[in-house]
Scaffold this motif. Structure first.
Motif, short mmCIF file in Angstrom:
data_model
loop_
_atom_site.label_atom_id
_atom_site.label_comp_id
_atom_site.label_asym_id
_atom_site.label_seq_id
_atom_site.Cartn_x
_atom_site.Cartn_y
_atom_site.Cartn_z
N GLN A 53 -43.74 12.03 -43.39
CA GLN A 53 -45.04 11.85 -44.04
C GLN A 53 -46.17 12.42 -43.20
OE1 GLN A 53 -44.68 7.50 -45.11
NE2 GLN A 53 -45.62 8.23 -46.99
N GLU A 56 -46.46 16.25 -43.58
CA GLU A 56 -46.67 16.82 -44.91
C GLU A 56 -47.75 17.91 -44.89
OE1 GLU A 56 -47.12 17.83 -48.90
OE2 GLU A 56 -45.43 17.12 -47.70
N ARG A 59 -46.16 21.16 -43.94
CA ARG A 59 -45.39 21.73 -45.04
C ARG A 59 -46.30 22.39 -46.07
NH1 ARG A 59 -44.54 21.78 -49.80
NH2 ARG A 59 -46.24 20.30 -50.06
N ARG A 109 -43.35 12.48 -51.46
CA ARG A 109 -43.86 11.56 -50.44
C ARG A 109 -42.74 10.62 -50.02
NH1 ARG A 109 -47.85 12.14 -54.21
NH2 ARG A 109 -49.86 12.85 -53.45
#
Length: 408
Positions: A53, A56, A59, A109
């Motif tokens: 998380q 993220e 990414r 998520r």
């Protein structure tokens, strides 16, 4: 215009900082093999799953820089806990996939791509993970009241054909139904439902599912060419499956029927651990070898606390169309006996018949192409039993079941 090559993609990715803002993801060896097909690009970034998380934004940044390369149509980037060896060294090839740039290709998520512990059950279940670890509670899909898995212990038993006719049978009794083709390696639902095309992005965040005979459907078969092999490892399969489940605008559904790949691997565990399944339907032929594998599937779902809604005996017998003689090619009654032995519902027998095969192959399943025929009635009867088992399982769990009004 910049050529759409792996070197061009890696060149752009070298602009993305690593997990601790030191170095870049390419030089740190975090980028998997880059796969390019017809303007669609797939790659994975290896990270510590505990930081999924937190990372993220990294990414998303990688997805953004690649999406801006001229000629790129779609990008799918996942975070994976598997070390790929990096772009500078040899890496196993990954099969091509696609998600809209900045949209459903984004990793979900809550730990995208993380590999679930082997046979880790739900909290408090008999398949609980060792060492006292309790998995995250399964989260439902907005608007979807019930999710059921159609599974088999082995391939070649007609599971996908059974899935589509079961889904259409559930629709025939008045339910709103969707189908998720979770067989990443061998998606069949586009052909079975006679549906083709590409899912459209909605608000850059989710995909709109395609539709066949009033059934909403999502499949990897819509995102890659039919003859493209999906050479993916476990984390990639998990990430793609999770995205197709949670980043699709399913709308209001009474039942989402999931066509599972054969076996007891990553896809089954992902569904069992991350989704509150209402139950699983097991498809088998009557022969002993198929029943052995079906038994493994049943035991796997039981270990992760998923109710078994029942067993379907497919290819139960063959009725000669010219002479009317019945032949039990694969034996007969094995699935019924197995259901009785295991204490689960026997849902019905489906014969080996040319009509079922021909109409399925042509994208006209028997439940809609011959709705008043004997084979359609078999699937409708099975659908009624499955729905009754869903309601019974909910009642046993103390959850209210949605009401269904049957019109005469």
């Amino acid at each position: 215009m910049m050529a759409l090559t792996k070197d061009a993609v890696l060149g752009e990715l070298s602009r993305v900082k690593g997990p601790d803002r030191t170095g870049d993801i390419v030089s740190l060896g975090l980028v998997s093999e880059v796969v390019i097909q017809s303007g669609r690009i797939y790659f994975a970034i290896s990270v510590d799953p505990a930081r999924a998380q937190e990372l993220e934004p990294m990414r998303a940044a990688a997805e953004k820089v690649v999406a801006e390369i001229p000629g790129v149509e779609k990008v799918m980037v996942t975070l994976t806990s598997e070390k790929h060896g990096g772009a500078s060294g040899p890496a196993p090839a990954a099969g091509p996939a696609a998600g809209p740039a900045g949209g459903p290709g984004a990793a979900p998520r809550g730990g995208p791509g993380a590999v679930p512990p082997p046979m880790a059950g739900r909290a408090g279940g008999p398949g609980g993970a060792p060492g006292g670890h309790q998995p995250r509670p399964a989260q439902g899909v907005p608007g979807v009241k019930n999710i059921i898995a159609v599974a088999s212990g082995k391939g070649g038993v007609g599971k996908s054909t059974t899935t589509v006719n079961l889904a259409l049978g559930l629709q025939a009794i008045g339910l709103k139904v969707g189908v998720l083709d979770a067989d990443i390696y061998g998606p069949s639902q586009p052909r079975l439902l006679g549906v083709s095309g590409r899912p459209e992005p909605v608000n850059g965040k989710t995909l709109k599912p395609l539709e066949g005979y009033g059934i909403k459907v999502m499949s990897m078969g819509f995102l890659v060419e039919e003859d493209t092999p999906m050479i993916w490892r476990g984390p990639m399969v998990i990430s793609a499956l999770t995205q197709m489940l949670r980043e699709v605008l399913w709308g209001e559904l009474d039942v989402l029927v999931v066509d599972m790949p054969p076996g007891t691997g990553d896809a089954q565990l992902t569904m069992a651990q991350q989704v509150p399944l209402a139950g699983a339907v097991i498809v088998s032929t009557p022969q002993d070898l198929a029943l052995i594998d079906a038994r493994k599937g049943i035991n796997m779902f039981r270990r992760v606390d998923v109710p078994i809604l029942g067993i379907i005996e497919n290819m139960s017998y063959f009725m000669c169309p010219s002479c009317g003689t019945r032949s039990d090619i694969f034996g007969h009654g094995g699935a019924r006996e197995e259901a009785e032995r295991l204490g689960v519902e026997f849902l019905g027998e489906v014969p080996l018949h040319m009509d079922i095969r021909e109409k399925s192959d042509s994208g006209r399943p028997v439940v809609v192409s011959d709705p008043d025929g004997p084979h359609a009635q078999i699937f409708k009867d099975i659908a009624l039993k499955v729905w009754a088992e869903i309601e019974r399982a909910k009642g046993a769990a103390g959850r209210p079941a949605p009401q269904i009004v049957m019109e005469s």
